[in-house]
Motif scaffolding. Structure first.
Motif, PDB file in Angstrom:
ATOM      1  N   PRO A 107       1.003  -1.431  -0.443  1.00  0.00           N
ATOM      2  CA  PRO A 107       0.037  -0.010  -0.104  1.00  0.00           C
ATOM      3  C   PRO A 107       1.164   1.285   0.451  1.00  0.00           C
ATOM      4  O   PRO A 107       1.723   1.440   0.650  1.00  0.00           O
ATOM      5  N   VAL A 108       0.538   2.331  -0.914  1.00  0.00           N
ATOM      6  CA  VAL A 108       0.943   3.942  -0.460  1.00  0.00           C
ATOM      7  C   VAL A 108       0.002   4.516   0.201  1.00  0.00           C
ATOM      8  O   VAL A 108      -0.629   4.393  -0.661  1.00  0.00           O
ATOM      9  N   TYR A 109      -0.373   4.899   0.758  1.00  0.00           N
ATOM     10  CA  TYR A 109      -0.481   6.050   1.849  1.00  0.00           C
ATOM     11  C   TYR A 109      -0.369   7.219   1.379  1.00  0.00           C
ATOM     12  O   TYR A 109       0.887   8.359   1.370  1.00  0.00           O
ATOM     13  N   VAL A 110      -2.030   7.853   0.907  1.00  0.00           N
ATOM     14  CA  VAL A 110      -1.786   9.464   0.587  1.00  0.00           C
ATOM     15  C   VAL A 110      -2.655  10.008   1.254  1.00  0.00           C
ATOM     16  O   VAL A 110      -3.863   9.881   1.294  1.00  0.00           O
ATOM     17  N   VAL A 111      -2.053  11.534   1.837  1.00  0.00           N
ATOM     18  CA  VAL A 111      -3.107  12.373   1.953  1.00  0.00           C
ATOM     19  C   VAL A 111      -3.133  13.769   1.823  1.00  0.00           C
ATOM     20  O   VAL A 111      -1.767  14.225   0.768  1.00  0.00           O
ATOM     21  N   LEU A 112      -4.487  14.101   1.115  1.00  0.00           N
ATOM     22  CA  LEU A 112      -3.949  15.625   0.356  1.00  0.00           C
ATOM     23  C   LEU A 112      -5.177  16.653   1.093  1.00  0.00           C
ATOM     24  O   LEU A 112      -6.620  15.940   1.529  1.00  0.00           O
ATOM     25  N   GLY A 113      -5.056  17.322   1.187  1.00  0.00           N
ATOM     26  CA  GLY A 113      -5.576  18.458   2.446  1.00  0.00           C
ATOM     27  C   GLY A 113      -5.189  19.693   1.664  1.00  0.00           C
ATOM     28  O   GLY A 113      -5.467  19.785   0.779  1.00  0.00           O
ATOM     29  N   LEU A 114      -7.306  20.540   1.873  1.00  0.00           N
ATOM     30  CA  LEU A 114      -7.835  21.640   1.563  1.00  0.00           C
ATOM     31  C   LEU A 114      -7.889  22.641   1.941  1.00  0.00           C
ATOM     32  O   LEU A 114      -8.699  22.402   3.753  1.00  0.00           O
ATOM     33  N   LYS A 115      -7.060  23.304   2.025  1.00  0.00           N
ATOM     34  CA  LYS A 115      -7.276  24.509   3.157  1.00  0.00           C
ATOM     35  C   LYS A 115      -8.726  24.934   2.797  1.00  0.00           C
ATOM     36  O   LYS A 115      -9.802  25.380   2.254  1.00  0.00           O
ATOM     37  N   PRO A 116      -8.958  26.190   4.057  1.00  0.00           N
ATOM     38  CA  PRO A 116      -9.854  27.118   3.928  1.00  0.00           C
ATOM     39  C   PRO A 116     -10.025  27.888   2.543  1.00  0.00           C
ATOM     40  O   PRO A 116     -11.344  28.029   2.627  1.00  0.00           O
ATOM     41  N   ASP A 117      -9.657  28.077   2.117  1.00  0.00           N
ATOM     42  CA  ASP A 117      -9.050  28.833   0.928  1.00  0.00           C
ATOM     43  C   ASP A 117     -10.121  28.358  -0.741  1.00  0.00           C
ATOM     44  O   ASP A 117     -10.099  28.995  -1.270  1.00  0.00           O
ATOM     45  N   GLY A 118      -9.717  27.185  -0.239  1.00  0.00           N
ATOM     46  CA  GLY A 118     -10.184  25.805  -1.999  1.00  0.00           C
ATOM     47  C   GLY A 118      -9.153  25.445  -1.937  1.00  0.00           C
ATOM     48  O   GLY A 118      -9.362  25.052  -2.839  1.00  0.00           O
ATOM     49  N   THR A 119      -7.836  26.330  -1.747  1.00  0.00           N
ATOM     50  CA  THR A 119      -5.867  25.074  -1.882  1.00  0.00           C
ATOM     51  C   THR A 119      -6.184  24.584  -1.372  1.00  0.00           C
ATOM     52  O   THR A 119      -7.025  24.538  -0.930  1.00  0.00           O
ATOM     53  N   ARG A 120      -5.385  23.836  -2.755  1.00  0.00           N
ATOM     54  CA  ARG A 120      -5.649  22.052  -2.449  1.00  0.00           C
ATOM     55  C   ARG A 120      -3.766  21.717  -2.057  1.00  0.00           C
ATOM     56  O   ARG A 120      -3.122  22.505  -3.040  1.00  0.00           O
ATOM     57  N   GLU A 121      -3.564  20.747  -1.069  1.00  0.00           N
ATOM     58  CA  GLU A 121      -2.115  20.707  -1.038  1.00  0.00           C
ATOM     59  C   GLU A 121      -2.103  19.130  -0.714  1.00  0.00           C
ATOM     60  O   GLU A 121      -2.614  18.346   0.185  1.00  0.00           O
ATOM     61  N   ILE A 122      -0.883  18.593  -1.452  1.00  0.00           N
ATOM     62  CA  ILE A 122      -0.361  17.095  -0.966  1.00  0.00           C
ATOM     63  C   ILE A 122       0.709  16.600   0.179  1.00  0.00           C
ATOM     64  O   ILE A 122       1.454  17.737   0.030  1.00  0.00           O
TER      65      ILE A 122
END
Length: 381
Positions: A167-182
């Motif tokens: 398994p490759v675990y991946v986490v993606l974040g969504l900031k309050p301003d709508g931008t995303r970050e891996i």
């Protein structure tokens, strides 16, 4: 065969940013070459840098910083003497940055290309630069607050003595301003996806600076919700609706699948939780012959409808892990030419290249619903 396919894959992944990457990488390796040179020539010292242009098959590199020594006897081999590079810089980048070849194999390649020889111990220092770069990205500090964090895993074939799916675990974040970050990726070597590994990942995210998360979105892995509550007790949880729908459809007869799917849609497409609950009651009455499906939806109703607490403009982003699944599909598409990663290290390097490139794209765009909410003076949180 595997190495040739890897070359094609890497060249495709760095097509957009290759000049910047090559410039940075040449400069880094050139400085390390100078360090090796000074160890062998203590009679001289480092003497800053000079700049030059270098034409490559990818275009001209401007203001390349080339290190020098005081007596002028050092010329880094990674930088060709001519103004035009006569070798393929992409291949050098690949071998130093994403190759699963052994240190001795890379040394032979450099000897063939440059007509020089680096000892395996010296070359190890050069190749470690790439590893350090990846680890710096994976361990970088994160923002304190995220509106949503998506958790998911995929599988790749890796050779650790024997070839196995990992398994490759991946986490993606969504900031309050709508931008995303891996936020990161992890290879644990474990057999199958594990909530214990997820707990360790969540703990690491806290150590890297995250203090508050409004909403976690993930599938129904046993123990995952407990792990989230342990590390982020104030956060809400959204069970991926489409994962749940897929699992439900698998448990019904083929002749009923289309009708069941339509009735389930009435639940998660409802405007409010009250409407969703009525739709669930109707589903229960109609599909009594599938008690396990009904029971799962009743037991998980609250976490399946958490997204209904938020404005309709952003619900499409947070009721499933689709956003992260699309990212994972892109990773899988780009690595499909590599049937088996020769080592865990080669897997790390290639996955990093894909995710780092995608992360640059994410940082430059905002999701439309969040922009509209912000423009209207409303908060999505």
């Amino acid at each position: 065969m595997e190495e040739n396919l890897s070359l094609e894959f890497i060249l495709a992944t760095i097509e957009q940013k290759v000049k910047e990457m090559v410039k940075e990488f040449i400069e880094t390796l050139a400085v390390e070459e100078r360090e090796l040179y000074l160890e062998e020539h203590p009679e001289t010292k480092a003497n800053g840098f000079y700049t030059r242009r270098l034409a490559t098959k990818y275009g001209e590199i401007e203001n390349l910083k080339v290190p020098s020594v005081r007596d002028g006897t050092f010329k880094p081999r990674i930088v060709p003497g001519r103004k035009k590079a006569f070798f393929d810089l992409g291949e050098v980048t690949i071998l130093m940055f994403a190759s699963g070849a052994s240190v001795r194999d890379v040394a032979k390649f450099l000897e063939m290309v440059y007509g020089i020889y680096y000892s395996p111990s010296s070359l190890s220092r050069l190749t470690e630069i790439a590893t350090e770069k990846i680890e710096a990205w994976r361990k970088r500090k994160l923002s304190e607050s995220y509106f949503a964090i998506y958790l998911d895993a995929t599988y790749i074939s890796v050779r650790r003595g024997e070839v196995d799916k990992e398994p490759v675990y991946v986490v993606l974040g969504l900031k309050p301003d709508g931008t995303r970050e891996i936020l990161g990726f992890w290879l644990s070597g474990a057999e199958g996806e594990s909530s214990i590994v997820w707990e360790e990942i969540l703990r690491e995210l806290k150590e890297r600076g995250i203090r508050s998360v409004e909403l976690f979105i993930a599938d129904g892995l046993i123990g995952l919700q407990k792990a989230i509550k342990m590390e982020f007790p104030g956060s809400k949880f959204q069970l991926c609706v489409l994962h749940t729908v897929r699992n439900s459809i698998k448990k019904v007869r083929k002749t009923d699948r289309e009708a069941v799917a339509e009735d389930l849609k009435k639940i998660y497409k409802a405007k409010t939780r009250e409407e969703a609950r009525k739709a669930l009651q109707a589903f229960k009455s109609k599909w009594k012959k599938y008690p396990e499906v009904v029971r799962k939806w009743e037991e998980n109703f609250n976490v399946l409808t958490t997204f209904m607490e938020y404005p309709e403009e952003i619900r499409p982003y947070v009721y499933t892990t689709n956003m992260l699944e699309r990212l994972i599909k892109e990773v899988k598409r780009r690595v499909k030419v590599i049937e088996v990663f020769s080592t865990p290290e080669s897997a790390y390097k290639i996955i990093y290249l894909v995710l780092a490139e995608m992360n640059e794209r994410y940082e430059k765009t905002r999701l439309i619903g969040f922009v509209q909410l912000k423009a209207g003076g409303r908060s999505c949180v």
